[in-house]
Design an enzyme around this catalytic site. Structure first.
Site, PDB file in Angstrom:
ATOM      1  N   ASN A   9      35.883  43.813   7.336  1.00  0.00           N
ATOM      2  CA  ASN A   9      37.208  44.445   7.274  1.00  0.00           C
ATOM      3  C   ASN A   9      38.115  43.521   6.460  1.00  0.00           C
ATOM      4  O   ASN A   9      38.564  42.497   6.962  1.00  0.00           O
ATOM      5  CB  ASN A   9      37.757  44.634   8.701  1.00  0.00           C
ATOM      6  CG  ASN A   9      39.174  45.158   8.706  1.00  0.00           C
ATOM      7  OD1 ASN A   9      39.702  45.571   7.662  1.00  0.00           O
ATOM      8  ND2 ASN A   9      39.808  45.153   9.877  1.00  0.00           N
ATOM      9  N   TRP A  10      38.364  43.924   5.227  1.00  0.00           N
ATOM     10  CA  TRP A  10      39.149  43.052   4.338  1.00  0.00           C
ATOM     11  C   TRP A  10      40.638  43.052   4.679  1.00  0.00           C
ATOM     12  O   TRP A  10      41.395  42.261   4.149  1.00  0.00           O
ATOM     13  CB  TRP A  10      38.970  43.494   2.879  1.00  0.00           C
ATOM     14  CG  TRP A  10      37.647  43.104   2.285  1.00  0.00           C
ATOM     15  CD1 TRP A  10      36.634  42.415   2.902  1.00  0.00           C
ATOM     16  CD2 TRP A  10      37.195  43.374   0.953  1.00  0.00           C
ATOM     17  NE1 TRP A  10      35.587  42.240   2.029  1.00  0.00           N
ATOM     18  CE2 TRP A  10      35.905  42.826   0.825  1.00  0.00           C
ATOM     19  CE3 TRP A  10      37.749  44.028  -0.142  1.00  0.00           C
ATOM     20  CZ2 TRP A  10      35.165  42.904  -0.353  1.00  0.00           C
ATOM     21  CZ3 TRP A  10      37.014  44.120  -1.312  1.00  0.00           C
ATOM     22  CH2 TRP A  10      35.738  43.560  -1.419  1.00  0.00           C
ATOM     23  N   LYS A  11      41.053  44.000   5.503  1.00  0.00           N
ATOM     24  CA  LYS A  11      42.489  44.143   5.825  1.00  0.00           C
ATOM     25  C   LYS A  11      43.289  44.221   4.516  1.00  0.00           C
ATOM     26  O   LYS A  11      42.775  44.744   3.514  1.00  0.00           O
ATOM     27  CB  LYS A  11      42.949  43.011   6.750  1.00  0.00           C
ATOM     28  CG  LYS A  11      42.038  42.882   7.977  1.00  0.00           C
ATOM     29  CD  LYS A  11      42.562  41.990   9.048  1.00  0.00           C
ATOM     30  CE  LYS A  11      41.563  41.934  10.207  1.00  0.00           C
ATOM     31  NZ  LYS A  11      42.041  41.107  11.312  1.00  0.00           N
ATOM     32  N   HIS A  97      42.461  50.004  15.345  1.00  0.00           N
ATOM     33  CA  HIS A  97      42.465  48.541  15.232  1.00  0.00           C
ATOM     34  C   HIS A  97      43.718  48.001  15.917  1.00  0.00           C
ATOM     35  O   HIS A  97      44.788  48.618  15.842  1.00  0.00           O
ATOM     36  CB  HIS A  97      42.437  48.132  13.753  1.00  0.00           C
ATOM     37  CG  HIS A  97      42.133  46.685  13.570  1.00  0.00           C
ATOM     38  ND1 HIS A  97      43.089  45.706  13.768  1.00  0.00           N
ATOM     39  CD2 HIS A  97      40.984  46.034  13.260  1.00  0.00           C
ATOM     40  CE1 HIS A  97      42.529  44.519  13.568  1.00  0.00           C
ATOM     41  NE2 HIS A  97      41.253  44.698  13.251  1.00  0.00           N
ATOM     42  N   GLU A  99      45.714  45.815  15.077  1.00  0.00           N
ATOM     43  CA  GLU A  99      46.872  45.650  14.176  1.00  0.00           C
ATOM     44  C   GLU A  99      47.585  46.985  13.978  1.00  0.00           C
ATOM     45  O   GLU A  99      48.810  47.038  13.868  1.00  0.00           O
ATOM     46  CB  GLU A  99      46.408  45.037  12.838  1.00  0.00           C
ATOM     47  CG  GLU A  99      46.055  43.559  13.020  1.00  0.00           C
ATOM     48  CD  GLU A  99      44.965  43.033  12.116  1.00  0.00           C
ATOM     49  OE1 GLU A  99      44.643  43.652  11.083  1.00  0.00           O
ATOM     50  OE2 GLU A  99      44.392  41.967  12.450  1.00  0.00           O
ATOM     51  N   GLU A 167      37.193  44.216  20.158  1.00  0.00           N
ATOM     52  CA  GLU A 167      37.899  43.131  19.480  1.00  0.00           C
ATOM     53  C   GLU A 167      38.995  42.613  20.402  1.00  0.00           C
ATOM     54  O   GLU A 167      40.108  43.167  20.423  1.00  0.00           O
ATOM     55  CB  GLU A 167      38.540  43.638  18.187  1.00  0.00           C
ATOM     56  CG  GLU A 167      37.538  44.146  17.163  1.00  0.00           C
ATOM     57  CD  GLU A 167      38.084  44.032  15.733  1.00  0.00           C
ATOM     58  OE1 GLU A 167      37.330  43.544  14.882  1.00  0.00           O
ATOM     59  OE2 GLU A 167      39.236  44.397  15.479  1.00  0.00           O
ATOM     60  N   GLY A 173      41.641  36.532  14.203  1.00  0.00           N
ATOM     61  CA  GLY A 173      42.336  35.668  13.242  1.00  0.00           C
ATOM     62  C   GLY A 173      42.838  34.359  13.841  1.00  0.00           C
ATOM     63  O   GLY A 173      43.632  33.660  13.236  1.00  0.00           O
ATOM     64  N   SER A 213      37.184  36.504  15.028  1.00  0.00           N
ATOM     65  CA  SER A 213      36.754  35.188  14.557  1.00  0.00           C
ATOM     66  C   SER A 213      35.232  35.031  14.451  1.00  0.00           C
ATOM     67  O   SER A 213      34.697  33.959  14.695  1.00  0.00           O
ATOM     68  CB  SER A 213      37.359  34.085  15.423  1.00  0.00           C
ATOM     69  OG  SER A 213      38.775  34.113  15.330  1.00  0.00           O
ATOM     70  N   GLY A 234      36.701  39.992   9.957  1.00  0.00           N
ATOM     71  CA  GLY A 234      37.882  39.923   9.103  1.00  0.00           C
ATOM     72  C   GLY A 234      37.781  38.751   8.145  1.00  0.00           C
ATOM     73  O   GLY A 234      37.055  38.787   7.141  1.00  0.00           O
ATOM     74  N   GLY A 235      38.484  37.668   8.458  1.00  0.00           N
ATOM     75  CA  GLY A 235      38.598  36.504   7.572  1.00  0.00           C
ATOM     76  C   GLY A 235      37.290  36.051   6.941  1.00  0.00           C
ATOM     77  O   GLY A 235      37.233  35.814   5.726  1.00  0.00           O
TER      78      GLY A 235
HETATM   79  P1  13P Z   1      38.933  37.982  12.175  1.00  0.00           P
HETATM   80  O1  13P Z   1      37.454  38.008  11.927  1.00  0.00           O
HETATM   81  O2  13P Z   1      39.710  37.473  11.001  1.00  0.00           O
HETATM   82  O3  13P Z   1      39.269  37.334  13.474  1.00  0.00           O
HETATM   83  O4  13P Z   1      39.379  39.532  12.296  1.00  0.00           O
HETATM   84  C1  13P Z   1      38.696  40.359  13.175  1.00  0.00           C
HETATM   85  C2  13P Z   1      39.129  41.748  12.937  1.00  0.00           C
HETATM   86  O5  13P Z   1      40.243  42.116  13.250  1.00  0.00           O
HETATM   87  C3  13P Z   1      38.186  42.656  12.270  1.00  0.00           C
HETATM   88  O6  13P Z   1      38.610  43.967  12.321  1.00  0.00           O
END
Ligand code: 13P
Length: 254
Positions: A9-11, A97, A99, A167, A173, A213, A234-235
């Site tokens: 997930n590149w956000k 999600h 967010e 999640e 993050g 993470s 994500g990251g």
């Molecule tokens: P991180 O891997 O950056 O913690 O993000 C997780 C996430 O929200 C994937 O959708």
């Protein structure tokens, strides 16, 4: 052997050029390497979807969107419909999600409407659920996760067309991963809920991904757990080296 899904997930990250460079390198890797039990899914920002769907025609790669409108079509400036995604051969879409829930105020009923739109267009929703730190500390993890499942999946039929991602918000993050045991406990709870509500076959078939993470250093331990079928990352999915390393780890899992 069960299949493992690694969804990046590149956000809201990467310029067009950076996305193109990443995908070029991923393409080179996928051309050379046969991934047997691993499915690579990239969920880029909307403007880059076509870069991924084009590649997915030739290579073992799938494309996911990060969001979709709860509405069908019409005067909704700035929205993207499930029909549009489907017409671009997008296979997956993240919904619910944390967010979107916490920054953009998406409720379970909005998430529910989005899942219905996606299912109408044969796109697989990746439904995200997870508790905040204060909810975990108050011993409310199970309650929160179950009520998100109930609300988001109200009146929804499942027929091999849904993924769930657990999640925990406190692990997103932050560098704090849930321990494999903490994650497994909640994944098991989700699986049991699915069994009670949708039956044994559906429960066994639905991939439940862990997110929060995930990185090359902790992926293997997480994937060893019985009810963890992959990661929503994500990251650590933003750097090509790290993403390829995770594909390797998943591919070499015994
Ligand atoms: P991180 O891997 O950056 O913690 O993000 C997780 C996430 O929200 C994937 O959708």
């Amino acid at each position: 052997m069960r299949k493992i899904y690694l969804a990046g997930n590149w956000k809201m990250n990467k310029t067009f050029q950076e996305a193109d460079d990443f995908l070029y390198e991923l393409g080179e890797y996928l051309e050379e390497k046969t991934l047997r039990n691993v499915e690579a899914i990239i969920c880029p920002p909307f403007p880059y979807l076509e870069l991924v769907t084009d590649m997915a025609e030739e290579l073992p790669l799938s494309c996911g969107a990060q969001n979709v409108s709860e509405y069908k079509s019409g005067a909704y400036t700035g929205e993207i419909s499930a029909e549009m995604l489907s017409s671009m051969e997008v296979e997956y879409c993240i919904t619910g999600h944390s967010e979107r829930r916490n920054i953009f105020g998406e409720s379970n009923s909005v998430v529910n409407a989005k899942i219905k739109q996606l299912q109408e267009h044969f796109i697989i929703p990746i439904l995200c659920i997870g508790e905040k730190l204060e909810e975990r500390d108050a011993g409310k993890t199970d309650e929160v996760v179950l009520s998100q499942l109930q609300g988001s999946l109200k009146d929804i039929k499942i027929d091999g067309n849904l993924f769930i991602a657990y999640e925990p918000v406190w692990a997103i993050g932050t560098g704090k991963t849930a321990t494999p045991q903490q994650a497994q406990e909640v994944h098991k709870l989700i699986r049991e809920w699915l069994r009670e509500n949708y039956g044994e076959d559906v429960a066994a078939d639905i991939p439940i991904l862990y997110g929060g993470s995930v990185k090359p250093g902790n992926l293997k331990e997480l994937l060893r757990e019985a009810d963890i079928d992959g990661g929503l990352i994500g990251g650590a999915s933003l750097e090509i080296e790290g993403y390829i390393k995770m594909l390797e780890i998943a591919g070499n899992l015994k």
